[in-house]
Design an enzyme around this catalytic site. Structure first.
Site, PDB file in Angstrom:
ATOM      1  N   ASP A  19       0.807  -1.218   0.000  1.00  0.00           N
ATOM      2  CA  ASP A  19       0.000   0.000   0.000  1.00  0.00           C
ATOM      3  C   ASP A  19       0.843   1.272   0.000  1.00  0.00           C
ATOM      4  O   ASP A  19       2.057   1.249   0.222  1.00  0.00           O
ATOM      5  CB  ASP A  19      -0.916   0.016   1.224  1.00  0.00           C
ATOM      6  CG  ASP A  19      -2.186  -0.784   1.012  1.00  0.00           C
ATOM      7  OD1 ASP A  19      -2.445  -1.187  -0.133  1.00  0.00           O
ATOM      8  OD2 ASP A  19      -2.915  -1.006   1.991  1.00  0.00           O
ATOM      9  N   LYS A  41      -3.727   3.244  -2.437  1.00  0.00           N
ATOM     10  CA  LYS A  41      -4.845   4.152  -2.651  1.00  0.00           C
ATOM     11  C   LYS A  41      -4.668   5.350  -1.736  1.00  0.00           C
ATOM     12  O   LYS A  41      -4.546   5.207  -0.526  1.00  0.00           O
ATOM     13  CB  LYS A  41      -6.180   3.467  -2.360  1.00  0.00           C
ATOM     14  CG  LYS A  41      -6.489   2.293  -3.273  1.00  0.00           C
ATOM     15  CD  LYS A  41      -7.939   1.855  -3.169  1.00  0.00           C
ATOM     16  CE  LYS A  41      -8.314   1.338  -1.811  1.00  0.00           C
ATOM     17  NZ  LYS A  41      -7.604   0.091  -1.468  1.00  0.00           N
ATOM     18  N   MET A 154      -7.529   9.792   8.795  1.00  0.00           N
ATOM     19  CA  MET A 154      -8.091  10.262   7.526  1.00  0.00           C
ATOM     20  C   MET A 154      -9.080  11.417   7.744  1.00  0.00           C
ATOM     21  O   MET A 154     -10.141  11.466   7.123  1.00  0.00           O
ATOM     22  CB  MET A 154      -8.770   9.104   6.787  1.00  0.00           C
ATOM     23  CG  MET A 154      -7.821   7.964   6.472  1.00  0.00           C
ATOM     24  SD  MET A 154      -8.655   6.470   5.871  1.00  0.00           S
ATOM     25  CE  MET A 154      -9.413   5.861   7.393  1.00  0.00           C
TER      26      MET A 154
END
Length: 236
Positions: A19, A41, A154
């Protein structure tokens, strides 16, 4: 950071899918000749969709053998690890979950901020700042009403909304730390209170990826302004 078991998995891999938030230093432990595939991502920048990643795991398992899916942090903490395991097991593939070291705890701890501390915080919440629909998580409002240490992942682009929620419950003087690139050489941090953190984040040029830590335990950090830490005490 990685566990011994995680490192052993890399050494035994036939192929590794990794990742965006994986520390490049970890890739150095993968044996020479083992294929490495970036499937990261990030916001508005996806190398592969989740459906494509699921399919790659299965295809590579049948093609190469032992697939290691290397994620940043822990696969089961906002990492979609369980979704990927379910998909792979649907093809009768043998799977194993190896716990990782989540930024939700480690990044705070590395800065000397305990997520729990006797007499200060009895629990901690780990919440996503942005849901799959792009909205602020409703759990943050619930957390803002508690005395728990709240770790938001996030959520940097929602910082103004988060601050406004805490102000709604008169939490202006609660400590806040925003840590970018935790554990890396280019780590950057802003520390203040609900009342000051938005401006400090701008001054420090904090960007994503960043972890937001909210709670009284933040005031244990060595750089937390003691004038702010003692403000409530002085009023009393």
């Amino acid at each position: 950071m990685i566990t011994v078991k995680g490192l052993q998995a890399l050494l035994e891999a036939d192929i590794v899918l990794y990742d965006a938030l994986v520390n490049p230093e970890l890739l150095k432990h993968i044996p020479v000749g083992v294929k490495k595939v970036f499937v990261g991502k990030r916001r508005n920048a996806h190398a592969y969709s989740q459906d494509q990643i699921n399919a790659l795991i299965v295809d590579f398992a049948f093609t190469y053998g032992n697939v290691v899916r290397l994620k940043g942090g822990d696969p089961f903490v906002f990492g979609r690890g369980f979704e990927e395991i379910q998909y792979a097991e649907g093809f009768n593939l043998e799977t194993e979950y190896i716990p990782g070291i989540s930024s939700s705890i480690a990044v705070a701890g590395l800065q000397g901020i305990p997520v729990t501390h006797r007499g200060t915080s009895e629990s901690f919440w780990v919440i996503t700042g942005t849901t799959s629909s792009g909205e602020l998580s409703h759990d943050i409002e619930l957390a803002a009403q508690s005395t728990a240490t709240v770790i938001i992942l996030m959520g940097l682009n929602k910082l103004n909304d988060i601050v406004n929620l805490y102000r709604k419950y008169n939490k202006d003087d609660v400590g806040v730390a925003v840590i970018q690139n935790g554990s890396l050489p280019n780590e950057n941090m802003a520390i203040g209170t609900i009342d000051t953190i938005v401006e400090i984040v701008k001054e420090e040029g904090i960007g994503a990826p960043a972890v937001i830590i909210i709670g009284e335990t933040v005031k244990n950090h060595k750089d937390f302004p003691q004038s702010l830490a003692n403000w409530k005490f002085l009023l009393n």
